[in-house]
Design an enzyme around this catalytic site. Structure first.
Site, PDB file in Angstrom:
ATOM      1  N   HIS A   1       3.856  75.018 123.839  1.00 11.83           N
ATOM      2  CA  HIS A   1       5.321  75.095 123.974  1.00 11.83           C
ATOM      3  C   HIS A   1       5.830  73.882 124.730  1.00 11.83           C
ATOM      4  O   HIS A   1       5.192  73.399 125.654  1.00 11.83           O
ATOM      5  CB  HIS A   1       5.754  76.377 124.684  1.00 11.83           C
ATOM      6  CG  HIS A   1       5.057  76.621 125.993  1.00 11.83           C
ATOM      7  ND1 HIS A   1       3.765  77.100 126.067  1.00 11.83           N
ATOM      8  CD2 HIS A   1       5.450  76.436 127.273  1.00 11.83           C
ATOM      9  CE1 HIS A   1       3.407  77.208 127.331  1.00 11.83           C
ATOM     10  NE2 HIS A   1       4.403  76.794 128.087  1.00 11.83           N
TER      11      HIS A   1
ATOM     12  N   HIS B   1       8.814  72.640 127.112  1.00 11.67           N
ATOM     13  CA  HIS B   1       9.938  73.044 127.960  1.00 11.67           C
ATOM     14  C   HIS B   1      11.055  72.030 127.765  1.00 11.67           C
ATOM     15  O   HIS B   1      10.819  70.824 127.879  1.00 11.67           O
ATOM     16  CB  HIS B   1       9.538  72.989 129.440  1.00 11.67           C
ATOM     17  CG  HIS B   1       8.534  74.019 129.848  1.00 11.67           C
ATOM     18  ND1 HIS B   1       8.901  75.217 130.431  1.00 11.67           N
ATOM     19  CD2 HIS B   1       7.187  74.026 129.770  1.00 11.67           C
ATOM     20  CE1 HIS B   1       7.802  75.901 130.712  1.00 11.67           C
ATOM     21  NE2 HIS B   1       6.748  75.206 130.318  1.00 11.67           N
TER      22      HIS B   1
HETATM   23  P1  DGP Z   1       3.907  77.338 131.234  1.00  8.30           P
HETATM   24  O1  DGP Z   1       3.699  77.918 132.611  1.00  8.30           O
HETATM   25  O2  DGP Z   1       4.155  75.852 131.236  1.00  8.30           O
HETATM   26  O3  DGP Z   1       2.804  77.755 130.293  1.00  8.30           O
HETATM   27  O4  DGP Z   1       5.248  77.975 130.693  1.00  8.30           O
HETATM   28  C1  DGP Z   1       5.345  79.294 130.253  1.00  8.30           C
HETATM   29  C2  DGP Z   1       6.789  79.670 130.328  1.00  8.30           C
HETATM   30  O5  DGP Z   1       6.976  80.823 129.542  1.00  8.30           O
HETATM   31  C3  DGP Z   1       7.266  80.017 131.735  1.00  8.30           C
HETATM   32  O6  DGP Z   1       8.270  79.091 132.136  1.00  8.30           O
HETATM   33  C4  DGP Z   1       7.836  81.412 131.617  1.00  8.30           C
HETATM   34  C5  DGP Z   1       7.956  81.633 130.138  1.00  8.30           C
HETATM   35  N1  DGP Z   1       7.670  82.991 129.697  1.00  8.30           N
HETATM   36  C6  DGP Z   1       6.561  83.722 129.994  1.00  8.30           C
HETATM   37  N2  DGP Z   1       6.635  84.924 129.393  1.00  8.30           N
HETATM   38  C7  DGP Z   1       7.804  84.930 128.679  1.00  8.30           C
HETATM   39  C8  DGP Z   1       8.427  85.896 127.837  1.00  8.30           C
HETATM   40  O7  DGP Z   1       7.933  87.006 127.597  1.00  8.30           O
HETATM   41  N3  DGP Z   1       9.626  85.546 127.298  1.00  8.30           N
HETATM   42  C9  DGP Z   1      10.203  84.316 127.523  1.00  8.30           C
HETATM   43  N4  DGP Z   1      11.389  84.085 126.943  1.00  8.30           N
HETATM   44  N5  DGP Z   1       9.633  83.390 128.313  1.00  8.30           N
HETATM   45  C10 DGP Z   1       8.452  83.696 128.869  1.00  8.30           C
END
Ligand code: DGP
Length: 135
Positions: free
Chosen positions: A99, A101
């Protein structure tokens, strides 16, 4: 991919605030935003991270990320945007589905990315040649 949160979001099995979708990528708001408008852009096809992603997957997601970044800038009236991906838990990756950001940035918003250092003497040439060996 079993037990991948983002695969479940893509499949509609978990709710999300989706802002973009095409044949290869989906974008939705991050549940824990750095600032409002912080958006995640993910490939529909599961891949763990940037380094292991196949090239076609990467191309389509990066184009989607540019579209989303433009939209986030416009919608939030941010002065800039950071676009990052963490690769591996040691780098802070917590969800193991690639992903990007897309984080809107504002003047004096207090968000600092990382500290900077300098190379000692010949360290910089050595490091450059080490990396070149692997490309
Ligand atoms: P990273 O730590 O770089 O792998 O980013 C993961 C991101 O995903 C973190 O900023 C929070 C987000 N995240 C985790 N679980 C969920 C979810 O269930 N829904 C959404 N919309 N975001 C999520």
């Amino acid at each position: 991919m079993i037990d991948c949160i983002f695969c479940k979001i893509i499949a509609g099995e978990l709710p999300s605030w989706k802002v973009y979708e095409d044949d290869h990528a989906v974008a939705f708001l991050d549940i824990h935003p750095v600032h409002e408008g912080h958006t995640l852009v993910v490939p529909k096809k599961h891949c763990t991270d940037f380094v292991s992603a196949d090239e076609n997957c990467l191309r389509s997601v990066i184009v989607a990320t540019q579209k989303v970044a433009r939209a986030v800038l416009a919608a939030t009236e941010a002065g800039g945007v950071n676009i990052t991906t963490a690769n591996g838990s040691v780098a802070g990756q917590s969800v193991f589905h690639l992903h990007w950001h897309v984080m809107p940035r504002f003047e004096n918003d207090g968000f600092r990315l990382w500290p900077q250092s300098t190379y000692a003497d010949t360290g910089v040439e050595l490091m450059a040649s080490e990396i070149k060996k692997w490309i």
